[in-house]
Design an enzyme around this catalytic site. Structure first.
Site, PDB file in Angstrom:
ATOM      1  N   CYS A 361     -18.008   8.210 -79.545  1.00 22.61           N
ATOM      2  CA  CYS A 361     -18.450   6.723 -79.937  1.00 22.61           C
ATOM      3  C   CYS A 361     -19.600   6.305 -78.860  1.00 22.61           C
ATOM      4  O   CYS A 361     -19.431   5.520 -77.802  1.00 22.61           O
ATOM      5  CB  CYS A 361     -17.135   5.617 -79.549  1.00 22.61           C
ATOM      6  SG  CYS A 361     -16.168   5.674 -80.960  1.00 22.61           S
ATOM      7  N   TYR A 390     -21.317  26.394 -69.335  1.00 22.80           N
ATOM      8  CA  TYR A 390     -21.190  24.979 -69.165  1.00 22.80           C
ATOM      9  C   TYR A 390     -20.723  24.313 -70.456  1.00 22.80           C
ATOM     10  O   TYR A 390     -20.927  23.033 -70.690  1.00 22.80           O
ATOM     11  CB  TYR A 390     -22.333  24.467 -68.541  1.00 22.80           C
ATOM     12  CG  TYR A 390     -22.801  25.235 -67.103  1.00 22.80           C
ATOM     13  CD1 TYR A 390     -22.241  25.242 -66.137  1.00 22.80           C
ATOM     14  CD2 TYR A 390     -23.876  26.212 -67.420  1.00 22.80           C
ATOM     15  CE1 TYR A 390     -22.470  25.844 -65.001  1.00 22.80           C
ATOM     16  CE2 TYR A 390     -24.299  26.670 -66.285  1.00 22.80           C
ATOM     17  CZ  TYR A 390     -23.487  26.998 -65.205  1.00 22.80           C
ATOM     18  OH  TYR A 390     -23.652  27.482 -63.934  1.00 22.80           O
TER      19      TYR A 390
END
Length: 439
Positions: A361, A390
């Protein structure tokens, strides 16, 4: 999408990695899923080590584990004869649990806690890369008289910042890491360390940046460090046994990137050090480097299932996947770019331009802007390449989304090395409020 390592399009028109069909991986382990090409990691590790051997130089190639840490990854690094760069108690603990030899571990970090330093000393790590005066004082206090002296490197900031094809020299040496090379800090640190019975000063460390596609920055850093070593040789009668020139070697994410072979970086670094050593008439130090991304970055691929789509007329088409910034925060964090393909339809022609949205969101949860793909359908399998560095290590539980599983693939076999988190994992540390006592 550029295919790296053992990745290829098989006879079914599916993406295959390590001899395993990615559609089968998705069925067996679910999505999102990190898939690592073990053969490519081994190839990269061996190329760095072989380059030093060919140059006839004593060296350590230390895997910078912040790129991707897990017990299985540390076991693989051990098998390949690598050393290990760890930057926290958590990475150190994982390495210990993986059976990694402590004498080949190097502990980094700009704010190591007393507990982390104590842990490193108790397990006998091979080197602590000292970052500041506070650390010198803490280690001095922790040292037990008569025990092995603490092997340390002093991290210095050479006033050079390198990124891709550019490097910048900065007089102010503005960094949270290390001792300033040009402002007298290193000299004070050397004096403190040499004056203490607690330390064995191995030498010096510097790191100039990341995702570097040229060698000039490394050469310049070596020159700067050795200019000072000449002064320290005269002033302190000290010459280093070890010079660690860090990592930051670039990989190819998109066609805009043009990394150099591992051997080329090593050759230029060694040549630069040899030149300086000859001029100073000193013994050749052992050279250490710290590849992380360049070992695992393009060996990793993330698989996603495609879900909803949204067309904004005359603007763009959004295609959403079942992951996003929870498994790859790099695009949201610093606009990292990636390539992708439909892993289950590698033969289909590209028909439309879409943007790949994550499920969090956040409007900024976008993995790729404007990529050409075949006309996508729900449940298609999207593969984003070069997510091995990463991705998992920066994964998070935003929106309480569980972190994905990790599989290693090699020679037609897949092995689960990190389980997918469950909802139960998400709440395992939560403590409910106690009921109020009603009188």
């Amino acid at each position: 999408m550029h295919l790296h390592g053992t990745s290829k399009k098989n006879e079914l028109g599916h993406l295959e990695i390590g001899g395993v069909d990615t559609t089968e991986l998705a069925k067996q382990f679910g999505t999102p899923l990190y898939v690592y090409d073990v053969a490519l990691i081994k190839e990269r590790a061996r190329s760095f080590k072989k380059a030093f051997e060919n140059m006839g130089v004593k060296a350590q190639v230390a895997y910078a584990s912040k790129a991707f840490s897990s017990i299985a990854m540390f076991q693989l690094a051990k098998e390949e004869g690598l050393s290990l760069d760890v930057v926290s108690g958590g990475e150190l603990y994982t390495a210990i649990k993986a059976g990694f030899p402590a004498e080949k571990m190097h502990l980094h970090g700009n704010n190591k806690s007393r507990e982390e330093l104590k842990m490193a000393l108790e397990h006998g790590v091979g080197c602590i890369v000292v970052d500041n005066f506070y650390e010198i004082d803490v280690l001095d206090e922790l040292y037990v008289d008569g025990e092995r002296k603490i092997p340390v490197l002093l991290r210095v900031t050479p006033g050079i910042e390198a990124h891709t094809h550019d490097y910048i020299t900065t007089g102010q040496e503005d960094s949270k890491f290390g001792f300033g090379l040009l402002n007298g800090q290193v000299e004070r640190a050397i004096e403190k360390v040499l004056a203490s019975k607690a330390f064995h000063l191995l030498g010096f460390h510097c790191h100039i940046g990341s995702q570097i596609f040229e060698t000039q920055g490394f050469v310049l850093a070596a020159e700067r460090v050795f200019e000072k070593i000449k002064e320290w040789k005269d002033r302190f009668s000290y010459v280093p046994e070890v010079v660690n020139l860090g990592g930051g070697f670039g990989i190819r994410y998109t066609e805009e990137d043009a990394p150099l072979p591992a051997t080329y970086y090593v050759e230029k670094i060694v040549e630069a050090v040899q030149k300086q050593v000859k001029e100073l008439n000193m013994e050749m130090p052992e050279i250490w480097i710290e590849p992380g991304r360049s070992l695992v970055g393009d060996a990793g691929t993330t698989l996603y299932s495609i879900g909803s789509q949204k067309e904004v007329p005359d603007v763009r088409k959004y295609v959403a996947v079942d992951g996003g910034m929870t498994d790859n925060i790099r695009p949201a964090l610093y606009e990292a770019k990636y390539e992708a393909a439909l892993a289950n339809r590698m033969n289909d022609k590209e028909e439309e331009k879409v943007s790949i949205a994550g499920k969090c969101c956040e409007s900024g949860d976008m993995l790729i802007w404007d990529i050409a793909l075949p006309s996508v359908k729900p449940n298609d399998l999207l593969a984003i390449s070069c997510t091995g560095a990463y991705g998992y290590s920066m994964a998070n539980n935003y929106n309480r989304i569980p972190r994905p599983a990790v599989v290693f693939v090699e020679d037609g076999e897949a092995q689960l090395v990190v389980k997918r988190e469950s909802y139960e994992n998400i709440i395992v540390n939560d403590i409910p409020l106690k009921s109020k006592v009603v009188k």
